[in-house]
Enzyme design. Structure first.
Site, PDB file in Angstrom:
ATOM      1  N   ASP A   1     -43.292 -15.986  27.167  1.00 27.90           N
ATOM      2  CA  ASP A   1     -44.462 -16.074  27.723  1.00 27.90           C
ATOM      3  C   ASP A   1     -45.862 -15.261  26.991  1.00 27.90           C
ATOM      4  O   ASP A   1     -46.269 -14.612  27.700  1.00 27.90           O
ATOM      5  CB  ASP A   1     -44.286 -15.891  29.219  1.00 27.90           C
TER       6      ASP A   1
ATOM      7  N   GLU B   1     -46.907 -25.360  34.564  1.00 27.39           N
ATOM      8  CA  GLU B   1     -47.288 -24.013  34.541  1.00 27.39           C
ATOM      9  C   GLU B   1     -47.783 -23.466  33.311  1.00 27.39           C
ATOM     10  O   GLU B   1     -48.109 -24.316  32.411  1.00 27.39           O
ATOM     11  CB  GLU B   1     -45.938 -23.151  34.690  1.00 27.39           C
TER      12      GLU B   1
HETATM   13  O1  FUB Z   1     -40.990 -16.215  32.428  1.00 28.67           O
HETATM   14  C1  FUB Z   1     -40.817 -16.823  33.514  1.00 28.67           C
HETATM   15  C2  FUB Z   1     -41.407 -18.141  33.730  1.00 28.67           C
HETATM   16  O2  FUB Z   1     -40.917 -19.246  32.955  1.00 28.67           O
HETATM   17  C3  FUB Z   1     -42.920 -18.174  33.560  1.00 28.67           C
HETATM   18  O3  FUB Z   1     -43.644 -17.271  34.455  1.00 28.67           O
HETATM   19  C4  FUB Z   1     -43.134 -19.329  33.415  1.00 28.67           C
HETATM   20  O4  FUB Z   1     -44.326 -19.720  32.474  1.00 28.67           O
HETATM   21  C5  FUB Z   1     -41.789 -19.843  32.275  1.00 28.67           C
HETATM   22  O5  FUB Z   1     -42.124 -19.441  30.877  1.00 28.67           O
END
Ligand code: FUB
Length: 334
Positions: free
Chosen positions: A19, A233
């Site tokens: 991320d 997301e």
């Molecule tokens: O790293 C945990 C979660 O996985 C992140 O918040 C999302 O965007 C995905 O990458």
């Protein structure tokens, strides 16, 4: 355009990272990633296998220069309101201070977004006593516009709980329900990420977050069934030639896509796909300009042999045309 020998390989190999939110501060590139940990957690579709506990800030003096791990910048034990799962963070600079933003579950198991402050881009950061009032869900990305106004984009479906906030209140639901089954379905309008303008203090929202709609080529909001283009997301905002570009992950279909607007608060119109799927379930990125060139920071799970919650961050150069079109990256081809 690029020498791929310095790109598309893990930036660090002594820890797992994911991320990546990249920024240029003081002429250097700083990368704010999640710090993935080995764990026995169950992959239940709710993200319980992502049990991160702290953050390390990475930095590079230049493109192609060695990547430094600046050590632990914040640990969950120093965040009074948080209980677990320190997910994708971001950072910003304003008023002579560095601000670090991160999601974590509060003591009731609800994702909230916290802020922390520091004097240096690499931290350490001191967490505020409570999460940002009015915040929820995951994946904060803070964009400071040329006029000094700052906006936080956030939200993620399923494990990120975004669909549980449609009434304005958190609706927990049955933990055994199929992930996302309490969100829009079929032809219903898909959920978008949230945006909130930040107050001058960078620690609070100026007003209630509002949902951003992403429109198709006919001006209609994307629908829930449009899973190759819907928002899942990982929002990110970059500005190019006075237009605003919201990029994001489509989650279960594993694409990075982007949409364009004349305003940082939307509405955004879908423009295209910017990266094909990477190894591993998640895909999450940031886009940054450095010395007149544009770069995509992202992760995959190649370093762990494909284990989804054990990822590594990397980057590659991005080609952006004058009209803002991004040449799509296939992460495993020249
Ligand atoms: O790293 C945990 C979660 O996985 C992140 O918040 C999302 O965007 C995905 O990458």
């Amino acid at each position: 355009m690029q020498n791929n020998s310095k790109f598309r390989t893990p930036l660090v190999t002594h820890i797992y990272t994911a991320d990546p939110s990249a920024h240029v501060f003081n002429g250097k590139i700083y990368i704010y990633p999640s710090h993935d940990l080995e764990n026995e957690g169950l992959d239940d579709g709710e993200g319980d296998h992502f049990q991160m506990q702290d953050y390390h800030v990475l930095s590079m003096d230049d493109i192609g220069a060695p990547c430094m791990d600046n050590g632990e910048a914040l640990h969950i034990k120093d965040v009074p309101w948080a209980s677990k799962q320190m997910w994708a963070p971001d950072a910003a600079y304003k008023n002579g201070k560095y601000y670090f933003y991160f999601p974590a579950k509060d003591k009731d198991g609800i994702f909230r977004i916290g802020a922390a402050t520091g004097d240096k881009p690499e931290g350490p950061f001191k967490a505020e006593p409570d999460y940002i009032k009015g915040s929820f869900s995951i994946d904060p990305a803070v964009f400071v516009d040329d006029d000094g106004k700052a906006y936080m984009y956030f939200g993620g479906l399923w494990g990120g709980q975004l669909e549980k906030w449609q009434t304005g209140e958190f609706t927990g639901g049955d933990p055994k329900m199929v992930p996302g089954s309490d969100g829009p379905q079929g032809n219903e309008t898909a959920l978008g990420p949230m945006v909130a303008e930040m107050n001058e203090d960078m620690l609070s929202f100026k007003s209630n977050p509002k949902e951003l709609k992403i429109l198709d080529e006919n001006g209609k909001p994307l629908i829930a069934d449009d899973k190759n283009r819907w928002y899942f997301e990982g929002p990110w905002l970059h500005k190019f030639k006075n237009k605003y570009y919201l990029s994001y992950s489509t989650g279960p279909t594993h694409y990075l896509c982007y949409a364009e607007s004349d305003s940082p608060q939307g509405p955004f119109t879908y423009k295209g796909r910017l990266m094909e799927p990477v190894i591993g379930w998640t895909t999450h990125h940031s886009i940054v300009e450095f010395k007149g060139k544009w770069y995509l920071f992202y992760h995959d799970s190649s370093m762990s042999g494909g284990k989804t919650p054990l990822r590594c961050v990397m980057y590659t150069e991005l080609e952006i045309s004058d009209d803002g079109t991004i040449t799509k990256i296939n992460p495993y081809e020249e």
